[in-house]
Design an enzyme around this catalytic site. Structure first.
Site, mmCIF file in Angstrom:
data_model
loop_
_atom_site.group_PDB
_atom_site.id
_atom_site.type_symbol
_atom_site.label_atom_id
_atom_site.label_comp_id
_atom_site.label_asym_id
_atom_site.label_seq_id
_atom_site.Cartn_x
_atom_site.Cartn_y
_atom_site.Cartn_z
ATOM 1 N N ASP A 61 -13.663 6.128 -3.941
ATOM 2 C CA ASP A 61 -13.124 5.715 -5.245
ATOM 3 C C ASP A 61 -13.822 6.450 -6.387
ATOM 4 O OD1 ASP A 61 -11.219 3.947 -4.224
ATOM 5 O OD2 ASP A 61 -12.658 2.299 -4.127
ATOM 6 N N ILE A 72 -6.989 2.231 -14.484
ATOM 7 C CA ILE A 72 -6.850 2.407 -13.036
ATOM 8 C C ILE A 72 -5.577 1.727 -12.527
ATOM 9 C CG2 ILE A 72 -9.339 2.676 -12.742
ATOM 10 C CD1 ILE A 72 -9.249 -0.010 -11.221
ATOM 11 N N THR A 104 -8.848 -1.388 2.384
ATOM 12 C CA THR A 104 -8.549 -1.846 1.026
ATOM 13 C C THR A 104 -8.832 -3.337 0.911
ATOM 14 O OG1 THR A 104 -6.951 -1.677 -0.773
ATOM 15 C CG2 THR A 104 -6.036 -2.123 1.428
ATOM 16 N N GLY A 133 -13.601 -4.921 -17.578
ATOM 17 C CA GLY A 133 -13.556 -5.466 -16.236
ATOM 18 C C GLY A 133 -14.883 -5.375 -15.515
ATOM 19 N N ALA A 134 -15.138 -6.370 -14.662
ATOM 20 C CA ALA A 134 -16.397 -6.417 -13.908
ATOM 21 C C ALA A 134 -16.135 -6.891 -12.485
ATOM 22 C CB ALA A 134 -17.384 -7.336 -14.624
ATOM 23 N N SER A 147 0.819 -1.220 0.000
ATOM 24 C CA SER A 147 0.000 0.000 0.000
ATOM 25 C C SER A 147 0.850 1.266 0.000
ATOM 26 C CB SER A 147 -0.909 0.014 1.230
ATOM 27 O OG SER A 147 -1.596 1.247 1.284
ATOM 28 N N GLY A 158 -14.469 -5.775 -8.404
ATOM 29 C CA GLY A 158 -14.801 -4.794 -7.372
ATOM 30 C C GLY A 158 -14.525 -3.373 -7.836
ATOM 31 N N ALA A 159 -13.401 -3.159 -8.503
ATOM 32 C CA ALA A 159 -13.034 -1.810 -8.932
ATOM 33 C C ALA A 159 -14.030 -1.268 -9.956
ATOM 34 C CB ALA A 159 -11.625 -1.824 -9.519
ATOM 35 N N SER A 198 -0.628 4.190 0.553
ATOM 36 C CA SER A 198 -1.363 5.182 1.342
ATOM 37 C C SER A 198 -0.537 5.784 2.480
ATOM 38 C CB SER A 198 -2.661 4.580 1.883
ATOM 39 O OG SER A 198 -3.528 4.322 0.801
ATOM 40 N N LYS A 220 -13.440 -4.257 1.574
ATOM 41 C CA LYS A 220 -14.341 -3.119 1.324
ATOM 42 C C LYS A 220 -15.825 -3.477 1.450
ATOM 43 C CE LYS A 220 -11.180 -0.668 -1.789
ATOM 44 N NZ LYS A 220 -11.065 0.080 -3.052
HETATM 45 P P1 ATR Z 1 -10.816 -5.850 -8.353
HETATM 46 O O1 ATR Z 1 -11.614 -5.822 -7.093
HETATM 47 O O2 ATR Z 1 -9.449 -5.240 -8.216
HETATM 48 O O3 ATR Z 1 -11.546 -5.322 -9.536
HETATM 49 P P2 ATR Z 1 -11.364 -8.601 -9.115
HETATM 50 O O4 ATR Z 1 -12.705 -8.555 -8.511
HETATM 51 O O5 ATR Z 1 -10.536 -9.818 -8.916
HETATM 52 O O6 ATR Z 1 -10.456 -7.396 -8.582
HETATM 53 O O7 ATR Z 1 -11.487 -8.264 -10.675
HETATM 54 C C1 ATR Z 1 -10.393 -8.271 -11.518
HETATM 55 C C2 ATR Z 1 -10.848 -7.967 -12.940
HETATM 56 O O8 ATR Z 1 -9.743 -8.230 -13.817
HETATM 57 C C3 ATR Z 1 -11.981 -8.852 -13.419
HETATM 58 O O9 ATR Z 1 -12.737 -8.139 -14.380
HETATM 59 C C4 ATR Z 1 -11.223 -10.015 -14.063
HETATM 60 O O10 ATR Z 1 -11.956 -10.718 -15.026
HETATM 61 P P3 ATR Z 1 -12.899 -11.966 -14.556
HETATM 62 O O11 ATR Z 1 -14.150 -11.356 -13.991
HETATM 63 O O12 ATR Z 1 -13.132 -12.740 -15.789
HETATM 64 O O13 ATR Z 1 -12.097 -12.716 -13.512
HETATM 65 C C5 ATR Z 1 -10.103 -9.268 -14.736
HETATM 66 N N1 ATR Z 1 -8.933 -10.118 -15.003
HETATM 67 C C6 ATR Z 1 -7.987 -10.496 -14.123
HETATM 68 N N2 ATR Z 1 -7.055 -11.271 -14.725
HETATM 69 C C7 ATR Z 1 -7.446 -11.396 -16.016
HETATM 70 C C8 ATR Z 1 -6.915 -12.083 -17.158
HETATM 71 N N3 ATR Z 1 -5.780 -12.793 -17.100
HETATM 72 N N4 ATR Z 1 -7.577 -11.968 -18.336
HETATM 73 C C9 ATR Z 1 -8.728 -11.249 -18.423
HETATM 74 N N5 ATR Z 1 -9.273 -10.581 -17.374
HETATM 75 C C10 ATR Z 1 -8.656 -10.656 -16.196
#
Ligand code: ATR
Length: 279
Positions: free
Chosen positions: A104, A221, A63, A129-130, A16, A132-133, A18, A67
């Site tokens: 955030d 991000i 973090t 991406g889908a 971190s 937490g962030a 922070s 969260k």
């Molecule tokens: P955070 O809270 O930091 O967003 P997370 O919930 O683990 O962490 O989400 C990570 C994101 O990166 C997700 O969208 C993940 O895709 P999946 O939902 O399919 O897991 C994506 N991600 C991580 N590694 C990946 C990879 N090698 N290829 C494609 N997407 C990846």
């Protein structure tokens, strides 16, 4: 003179930045305060929060992976935390209650606003991406007035779940796998990566940007490296880019204000350079 105490808790926490950031502001503004990093196992979150209260901490940052759990431990939460269902900033109030918010959204929005990358014509966002962030980014985009968000994610079900949860009367949310992104490039005014792809030790996000308008803003991000392969590709073809470090810096402002009684700590080049040496 009172010494104000705050901290960040996570698991793991050694990475971190922070503490570096808050200590820099404490020093700059001559405030007698401490800010430390505390590693807390997920099983011990509620006990640790009680312990921090008893030790006289003013509050803390939360973090990964705490969260969402922290959201359920707060007595009072802000509207924005309720929208995201996650808390990253906690204040222990004088009456013993725990107040929580999520900064955030503020961090992400301010990073674009302060870099003059937001205007009233922004309508279509493409989000990779889908996780937490991504939740905070989607809420931020909705507050900024985006009317269409397309979520592209490796696991379609997670993108579908987010779309279902966050769709509103004023913001359409579509979704698909990572390859679905390319058909949304033409109308996209803001492209955001919220996945781990492009982070050091991860593969890059592979995407043909051929259909992306040159005016579209591209942001990430991820801030290790500062200029991710995605940002580099966008920069080379002439798109405006915003790196992810600013989000980290801006999201810290509200917590600092609450814990250390100092309004508007500045995010400036001096702070950026200070943090960059630790990346
Ligand atoms: P955070 O809270 O930091 O967003 P997370 O919930 O683990 O962490 O989400 C990570 C994101 O990166 C997700 O969208 C993940 O895709 P999946 O939902 O399919 O897991 C994506 N991600 C991580 N590694 C990946 C990879 N090698 N290829 C494609 N997407 C990846």
């Amino acid at each position: 003179m009172t010494t104000y105490k705050a901290c960040v808790i996570g698991y793991p926490i050694h990475h971190s930045l922070s503490p570096k950031l808050h200590k820099h502001w404490l020093h700059r503004y001559g405030i007698k305060g401490t800010y430390e990093a505390i590693e807390v196992h997920p099983d011990n979150l509620s006990q640790e929060i009680e312990s921090l209260k008893n030790k006289g901490f003013r509050g803390c940052n939360i973090t990964l992976p705490h969260k969402e759990h922290m959201f359920t431990l707060c007595d009072v939460t802000t509207d924005i935390a309720q929208e995201i269902k996650a808390v990253n900033t906690v204040v222990f109030q004088k009456d013993g209650t725990i107040w929580g918010t999520n900064t955030d959204v503020y961090g992400f929005s301010q990073n674009l606003i302060q870099n003059n990358k937001v205007d009233s014509t922004m309508g279509n966002a493409l989000v990779f991406g889908a996780g937490g962030a991504s939740r905070a980014i989607i809420v931020a985009l909705q507050h900024m007035g985006f009317t269409h968000i397309h979520i592209a994610n490796r696991t379609i079900k997670r993108a579908e779940d987010l779309a279902t949860e966050f769709i509103t009367n004023t913001c359409v949310i579509t979704y698909g796998d990572l390859s679905s992104a390319e058909q949304h490039l033409l109308n996209c005014t803001l492209l955001v990566n919220t996945t781990s792809l492009g982070m050091a030790e991860y593969p890059p996000l592979t995407l043909s940007m051929a259909n992306l308008q040159k005016t579209a803003v591209v942001t990430d991000i991820v801030y290790t490296p500062l200029v991710t392969p995605l940002l580099k590709m966008a920069q080379e073809r002439g798109n405006p880019i915003v790196d992810g470090l600013g989000m980290l810096l801006y999201q810290a402002i509200p917590g600092f204000e609450h814990w250390f009684n100092h309004s508007s700590p500045q995010v400036d080049e001096d702070l950026r350079q200070h943090i960059l040496q630790f990346l």
